[in-house]
Motif scaffolding. Structure first.
Motif, PDB file in Angstrom:
ATOM      1  N   PHE A   1     -69.096  16.216  48.482  1.00 47.48           N
ATOM      2  CA  PHE A   1     -69.568  15.420  47.346  1.00 47.48           C
ATOM      3  C   PHE A   1     -69.811  16.240  46.083  1.00 47.48           C
ATOM      4  O   PHE A   1     -69.797  15.689  44.986  1.00 47.48           O
ATOM      5  N   ARG A   2     -70.032  17.531  46.200  1.00 47.36           N
ATOM      6  CA  ARG A   2     -70.338  18.342  45.020  1.00 47.36           C
ATOM      7  C   ARG A   2     -69.191  19.244  44.567  1.00 47.36           C
ATOM      8  O   ARG A   2     -69.210  19.725  43.436  1.00 47.36           O
ATOM      9  N   ILE A   3     -68.214  19.472  45.437  1.00 44.99           N
ATOM     10  CA  ILE A   3     -67.075  20.325  45.046  1.00 44.99           C
ATOM     11  C   ILE A   3     -65.768  19.552  45.133  1.00 44.99           C
ATOM     12  O   ILE A   3     -65.060  19.375  44.139  1.00 44.99           O
ATOM     13  N   THR A   4     -65.446  19.077  46.332  1.00 42.94           N
ATOM     14  CA  THR A   4     -64.124  18.480  46.557  1.00 42.94           C
ATOM     15  C   THR A   4     -63.928  17.194  45.766  1.00 42.94           C
ATOM     16  O   THR A   4     -62.941  17.060  45.030  1.00 42.94           O
TER      17      THR A   4
ATOM     18  N   PRO B   1     -65.529  15.758  43.087  1.00 42.67           N
ATOM     19  CA  PRO B   1     -65.430  15.851  41.619  1.00 42.67           C
ATOM     20  C   PRO B   1     -64.133  16.509  41.136  1.00 42.67           C
ATOM     21  O   PRO B   1     -63.589  16.126  40.103  1.00 42.67           O
TER      22      PRO B   1
ATOM     23  N   ALA C   1     -74.878  25.348  51.819  1.00 40.51           N
ATOM     24  CA  ALA C   1     -74.460  23.949  51.675  1.00 40.51           C
ATOM     25  C   ALA C   1     -73.796  23.448  52.955  1.00 40.51           C
ATOM     26  O   ALA C   1     -73.113  24.195  53.657  1.00 40.51           O
TER      27      ALA C   1
ATOM     28  N   GLN D   1     -72.226  18.165  51.680  1.00 47.77           N
ATOM     29  CA  GLN D   1     -72.552  18.571  50.311  1.00 47.77           C
ATOM     30  C   GLN D   1     -71.328  19.197  49.636  1.00 47.77           C
ATOM     31  O   GLN D   1     -71.096  18.957  48.446  1.00 47.77           O
ATOM     32  N   ASN D   2     -70.555  19.965  50.379  1.00 51.50           N
ATOM     33  CA  ASN D   2     -69.314  20.527  49.823  1.00 51.50           C
ATOM     34  C   ASN D   2     -68.381  19.422  49.359  1.00 51.50           C
ATOM     35  O   ASN D   2     -67.768  19.513  48.300  1.00 51.50           O
TER      36      ASN D   2
ATOM     37  N   TYR E   1     -65.994  27.264  47.841  1.00 50.05           N
ATOM     38  CA  TYR E   1     -66.511  26.963  49.180  1.00 50.05           C
ATOM     39  C   TYR E   1     -67.251  28.164  49.777  1.00 50.05           C
ATOM     40  O   TYR E   1     -68.256  27.998  50.463  1.00 50.05           O
TER      41      TYR E   1
ATOM     42  N   ASP F   1     -74.837  29.743  49.775  1.00 50.37           N
ATOM     43  CA  ASP F   1     -76.027  29.005  49.331  1.00 50.37           C
ATOM     44  C   ASP F   1     -76.558  28.081  50.422  1.00 50.37           C
ATOM     45  O   ASP F   1     -77.603  27.455  50.236  1.00 50.37           O
TER      46      ASP F   1
ATOM     47  N   SER G   1     -70.638  28.244  48.118  1.00 46.23           N
ATOM     48  CA  SER G   1     -71.518  27.184  48.630  1.00 46.23           C
ATOM     49  C   SER G   1     -71.972  27.500  50.052  1.00 46.23           C
ATOM     50  O   SER G   1     -73.089  27.153  50.439  1.00 46.23           O
TER      51      SER G   1
END
Length: 155
Positions: free
Chosen positions: A55-58, A60, A48, A52-53, A40, A46, A43
């Protein structure tokens, strides 16, 4: 002191639907705590957004270990005859039905009622047919669970 339920308290169908939530909540909380904070922080650097955090980290990182647990939990709750039988006995009964269906009945407890507590007599044939369908459904869920857990091990 033992808590004595009020009249109709254990027959509330909404209370019976909540039976599996504490287990899943504890599982999800543990999985969320296992996600490293470094991801986090990176991100955020970057740029984010929180969406986006998620859907792309938590998501998955939650889906892989949670999928086989959800399938197994569904199969367990689907066949949780003892809980329904002891707490509500499937009641309160639905009015205007020709079969002995209750508001908190699961398919398994409904099959038991058809086989042993039917008002029009015992219907073992219908109960056997429903039990066969339950067997096929739980077998399909078990195969799905094995495939999902195999996929998570390979990845």
């Amino acid at each position: 002191m033992v808590h004595q339920p009020d009249a109709g308290e254990s027959d509330d169908p909404d209370r019976q639907r909540l039976a599996g939530y504490p287990y899943m909540m504890i599982l999800c909380m543990g999985l969320l705590k296992a996600i490293p904070d470094d991801l986090y922080e990176a991100s955020a650097l970057d740029g984010a957004t929180p969406l986006q955090n998620f859907f792309r980290i938590t998501l998955p990182l939650l889906i892989k270990p949670l999928t086989p647990l959800l399938i197994a939990c569904f199969a367990f709750n689907f066949n949780n005859f003892v809980l329904i039988q002891l707490l509500t006995n499937g009641g309160p009964n639905m009015l205007g039905t020709s079969t002995p269906a209750g508001n908190t009945d699961l398919l398994v407890s409904y099959t038991y009622r058809i086989a042993f507590e039917g008002s029009g007599g015992q219907d073992f044939g219908l109960a056997a047919a429903i039990a066969t369908l339950i067997f096929l459904l739980v077998g399909a869920l078990a195969i799905l669970n094995l495939k999902a857990s195999k996929l998570s091990v390979e990845q």
